[in-house]
Write a protein that holds these residues in place. Structure first.
Motif, PDB file in Angstrom:
ATOM      1  N   GLU A   1      41.858  32.935  45.603  1.00  0.00           N
ATOM      2  CA  GLU A   1      40.362  32.780  45.512  1.00  0.00           C
ATOM      3  C   GLU A   1      39.927  32.529  44.118  1.00  0.00           C
ATOM      4  O   GLU A   1      40.240  33.111  43.120  1.00  0.00           O
ATOM      5  CB  GLU A   1      39.606  33.769  46.124  1.00  0.00           C
ATOM      6  CG  GLU A   1      39.787  35.349  45.327  1.00  0.00           C
ATOM      7  CD  GLU A   1      40.882  36.069  45.589  1.00  0.00           C
ATOM      8  OE1 GLU A   1      41.876  35.719  46.291  1.00  0.00           O
ATOM      9  OE2 GLU A   1      41.105  37.253  45.139  1.00  0.00           O
TER      10      GLU A   1
ATOM     11  N   HIS B   1      39.950  33.316  55.177  1.00  0.00           N
ATOM     12  CA  HIS B   1      40.080  34.321  54.147  1.00  0.00           C
ATOM     13  C   HIS B   1      39.677  33.912  52.730  1.00  0.00           C
ATOM     14  O   HIS B   1      38.634  34.690  52.209  1.00  0.00           O
ATOM     15  CB  HIS B   1      41.561  34.873  54.165  1.00  0.00           C
ATOM     16  CG  HIS B   1      41.815  36.141  53.245  1.00  0.00           C
ATOM     17  ND1 HIS B   1      41.898  37.250  53.792  1.00  0.00           N
ATOM     18  CD2 HIS B   1      41.959  36.112  51.891  1.00  0.00           C
ATOM     19  CE1 HIS B   1      42.252  38.333  52.758  1.00  0.00           C
ATOM     20  NE2 HIS B   1      42.354  37.449  51.626  1.00  0.00           N
ATOM     21  N   GLU B   2      40.191  32.877  52.254  1.00  0.00           N
ATOM     22  CA  GLU B   2      39.903  32.604  50.652  1.00  0.00           C
ATOM     23  C   GLU B   2      38.315  32.226  50.598  1.00  0.00           C
ATOM     24  O   GLU B   2      37.852  32.537  49.485  1.00  0.00           O
ATOM     25  CB  GLU B   2      40.849  31.511  50.330  1.00  0.00           C
ATOM     26  CG  GLU B   2      42.326  31.773  50.391  1.00  0.00           C
ATOM     27  CD  GLU B   2      42.567  32.961  49.489  1.00  0.00           C
ATOM     28  OE1 GLU B   2      41.960  33.594  48.732  1.00  0.00           O
ATOM     29  OE2 GLU B   2      43.725  33.888  50.067  1.00  0.00           O
TER      30      GLU B   2
ATOM     31  N   HIS C   1      36.293  35.028  50.447  1.00  0.00           N
ATOM     32  CA  HIS C   1      36.335  35.653  48.930  1.00  0.00           C
ATOM     33  C   HIS C   1      35.010  35.041  48.092  1.00  0.00           C
ATOM     34  O   HIS C   1      34.961  35.749  46.752  1.00  0.00           O
ATOM     35  CB  HIS C   1      37.660  35.589  48.413  1.00  0.00           C
ATOM     36  CG  HIS C   1      38.647  36.504  48.893  1.00  0.00           C
ATOM     37  ND1 HIS C   1      38.329  37.983  48.737  1.00  0.00           N
ATOM     38  CD2 HIS C   1      39.723  36.353  48.944  1.00  0.00           C
ATOM     39  CE1 HIS C   1      39.346  38.610  48.994  1.00  0.00           C
ATOM     40  NE2 HIS C   1      40.408  37.997  49.243  1.00  0.00           N
TER      41      HIS C   1
ATOM     42  N   GLU D   1      39.853  43.299  49.874  1.00  0.00           N
ATOM     43  CA  GLU D   1      41.117  42.426  50.632  1.00  0.00           C
ATOM     44  C   GLU D   1      40.741  42.692  51.930  1.00  0.00           C
ATOM     45  O   GLU D   1      41.082  42.201  52.988  1.00  0.00           O
ATOM     46  CB  GLU D   1      42.138  42.710  49.957  1.00  0.00           C
ATOM     47  CG  GLU D   1      42.467  42.012  48.760  1.00  0.00           C
ATOM     48  CD  GLU D   1      42.484  40.644  48.681  1.00  0.00           C
ATOM     49  OE1 GLU D   1      42.378  40.035  49.757  1.00  0.00           O
ATOM     50  OE2 GLU D   1      42.142  39.986  47.641  1.00  0.00           O
TER      51      GLU D   1
ATOM     52  N   TYR E   1      45.441  45.400  52.682  1.00  0.00           N
ATOM     53  CA  TYR E   1      44.889  44.381  53.360  1.00  0.00           C
ATOM     54  C   TYR E   1      44.778  44.780  54.911  1.00  0.00           C
ATOM     55  O   TYR E   1      43.935  44.618  55.578  1.00  0.00           O
ATOM     56  CB  TYR E   1      46.118  43.147  53.331  1.00  0.00           C
ATOM     57  CG  TYR E   1      46.077  42.146  52.249  1.00  0.00           C
ATOM     58  CD1 TYR E   1      45.125  41.363  52.040  1.00  0.00           C
ATOM     59  CD2 TYR E   1      46.834  42.582  51.158  1.00  0.00           C
ATOM     60  CE1 TYR E   1      45.172  40.358  50.956  1.00  0.00           C
ATOM     61  CE2 TYR E   1      46.874  41.996  49.861  1.00  0.00           C
ATOM     62  CZ  TYR E   1      45.821  40.652  49.899  1.00  0.00           C
ATOM     63  OH  TYR E   1      45.898  39.943  48.815  1.00  0.00           O
TER      64      TYR E   1
HETATM   65 ZN   LIG Z   1      42.474  38.008  49.742  1.00  0.00          ZN
END
Ligand SMILES: [Zn+2]
Length: 605
Positions: A254, A290-291, A294, A324, A394
């Motif tokens: 990210e 996900h990214e 972030h 995370e 995670y």
């Molecule tokens: Zn991550």
């Protein structure tokens, strides 16, 4: 809006030339207008977002310094720092090359097909001048005549292919904007009026770019609406996805207004593929989600310890389970909310996360807070003992988020979404501590959550998944574990059957098997058989549970008595904790099925 920056080199100026493609060498010239006496420079030892000391200076070579015509002496101070014995205040030029041979998103790559770099790999940090404006010139060469450039840096004076001059407000921004070079596919879309660019390198001709653009737009809109509602304003003025498709791989990093991603070519959508996202494509969409999440959660809202990065050493925080883990909770959930996957696909993703946690005995050894702090030497440096000694922040972090969300929803005053938005406001899009999370939870829910956080985040007791899921219309059912789970083993089977990890408390550990053993054969009912895969063990064992395993270790052959747990019985989880107290019997393979569609919808919609 950012103020217009002058289209000329700053006092700190890097010229990067991708000229030596077959040698994988970037040539860099750093010009300092006003060096200090004994000016120190260094290359970072890590890249933010990836918590491992990588010592990028190992790829830097032939560093030389000049002032005018005069060669300036350099002293190397340690593995990543140099002192330049220059005359202060006069222009200083540093020249060096960087070998770029890392195909991951964390470092740099250069060959005849493509270039990629993070500033942490290529740009020496000029000590004492980090807060100044920096410029980066990417020079076009004969070798790159057909290439283009893509980066989230501010373009100051660039040609139609993107070569030319870029600017950054400071060193942090310079190294937080990776650069892609080559002949890549480019698409554009607006999400909530914010321009987004998607660059894909390495795709096959059958790649369906339009579908990836449409689906990525839906993810971005879901994320922006999550944080800001329908009318709110996102913190980024534009966004760039850099996606590199490779034969096999998956990962991302990210950044403030971009992200670098790697995926397998088989994860890309193909033309004339069915409308429903398959498992491979869902994995890619989850990575994108996900990214992008972030962009808020870790790039802006971030651990107080990351208020300013120290590029010279480990930067410890015990909050990675939040940054995370919570991002992992929301990545798949936003796919479901964006309409890209259905309830069944979402529950399948969630079951996978739960199974990963249940099949990791290290969850009884380290809390997720400890695992966060230890990321530098445990999660990022996995070995045969990792699964027994630590837990992924995670996966367990995602389940902590799930438990908080479902508890909040059951009590009816708030959801975890409300808590995330409250944190965003409370911390002013900046550094946060665990105390901020406690306060936000208390404010949203009307009661403190200290006991839950103590148990789930700082303790190692099992999470109350079964009850909480049942209250939201989902049955958690124990499933018959695979043979590897029944044995308490992780194996590699490419070239014979090789034992990678012996899980704590399982049948394999009791038999005396060890990581590194090659499992050669099995005896059942008086007959011996050669085995090359775990399926062979299952085939020859049949219903027999008392076996003898033949393994090779350090050149010796060993016969080990192996008691195979009955089907339906877990290998690693039926154990006594270290001090003799029995842990609750926990299945290590589960499935999730809807039991109340309306309750499930109320949670997922
Ligand atoms: Zn991550």
């Amino acid at each position: 809006m950012p103020t217009a920056r002058p289209a000329e080199p700053a006092d700190l100026h890097y010229r990067v030339e991708p000229s030596d493609l077959h040698a994988h060498l970037f040539h860099v010239v750093l010009t300092l207008a006003h060096p200090a006496a004994g000016q120190e420079v260094s290359l970072p030892v890590w890249i933010p977002g990836s918590y491992l000391i990588r010592e990028f200076a190992k790829n830097l070579q032939q560093l030389k310094a000049r002032q005018g015509r005069r060669a300036v002496p350099l002293t190397q101070l340690d593995k990543h720092r140099w002192r330049v014995d220059c005359r202060p205040g006069r222009p200083l030029e540093l020249r060096y090359a960087v070998c770029a041979c890392d195909p991951s998103v964390r470092s740099a790559w250069l060959d005849a097909a493509r270039g990629f770099f993070n500033g942490t790999s290529l740009c020496l940090r000029v000590h004492g001048q980090e807060a100044q404006r920096h410029t980066l010139e990417i020079a076009s060469t004969d070798a790159t005549a057909h290439w283009s450039v893509a980066t989230g840096l501010d373009a100051l004076a660039t040609d139609e292919r993107g070569f030319g001059l870029y600017g950054a407000a400071d060193y942090d921004e310079l190294v937080d904007c990776p650069v892609e070079l080559g002949t890549f596919w480019v698409g554009h879309f607006d999400a909530c009026a914010i321009p987004h660019r998607l660059v894909v390198a390495g795709a096959t001709p059958s790649f369906d770019g339009q579908r990836l653009l449409d689906d990525t737009r839906k993810i971005c809109e879901a994320a922006i609406r999550f944080w800001h509602g329908a009318a709110g304003k996102a913190p980024h003025a534009s966004f760039l996805f850099l996606l590199h498709a490779v034969d096999d791989g998956c990962g991302g990093l990210e950044h403030r207004n971009s992200t670098a991603l790697v995926c397998g070519r088989r994860n890309l959508p193909r033309q004339q593929q069915e409308a429903k996202a398959g498992e491979n494509y869902t994995t890619l969409l989850g990575l994108i989600s996900h990214e992008y999440f972030h962009t808020w959660n870790v790039k802006r809202l971030r651990p107080a310890e990351f208020s300013s990065y120290d590029y010279s050493r480990e930067n410890y925080t015990d909050l990675l389970w939040f940054f995370e883990g919570f991002t992992s909770y929301y990545d798949d959930l936003l796919l479901r909310r964006a309409g890209l996957i259905d309830d069944a696909a979402y529950l399948k993703c969630l079951a996978k996360t739960i199974n990963q946690v249940l099949q990791t005995p290290g969850r009884a050894v380290q809390s997720v807070a400890q695992a966060s702090f230890d990321a530098w030497v445990k999660y990022y440096r996995p070995d045969a003992n990792t699964a027994n000694a630590t837990i992924s922040y995670y996966t367990k972090g995602a389940l902590v988020a799930l438990c908080l969300d479902l508890t909040l929803r059951r009590e009816g005053h708030a959801t975890l979404d409300d808590v995330m938005r409250a944190l965003w406001t409370r911390c002013q899009q900046g550094p946060m501590t665990e105390a901020d999370l406690h306060a936000a939870l208390h404010a949203c829910a009307g009661r403190p959550f200290d006991a839950e956080l103590q148990q789930w985040v700082h303790g190692t007791a099992e999470l109350p998944l079964t009850d909480l899921l049942a209250a939201h219309g989902v049955d958690l059912k124990a499933e018959t574990p695979q043979l590897a789970q029944r044995l308490g083993l992780r194996v590699a089977q490419d070239h014979g059957l090789r034992i990678q990890t012996v899980l704590r408390g399982g049948a394999a550990e009791k038999s005396g098997m060890a990581a590194g053993d090659e499992w050669l054969g099995v005896e059942a009912r008086g007959q011996g058989w050669r085995v090359r895969k775990l399926d062979d063990v299952a085939f020859y064992a049949g219903t027999e549970t008392a076996l003898t395993a033949w393994v090779a270790r350090d050149g010796r052959l060993l016969r080990l008595a192996l008691e195979l747990p009955a089907r339906g019985q877990a290998g690693s989880a039926r154990k006594k904790a270290r001090h003799g107290t029995a842990t609750p019997a926990q299945p290590d393979t589960i499935s999730l099925t809807p039991s109340d569609r309306n309750a499930l919808r109320r949670w997922l919609d």
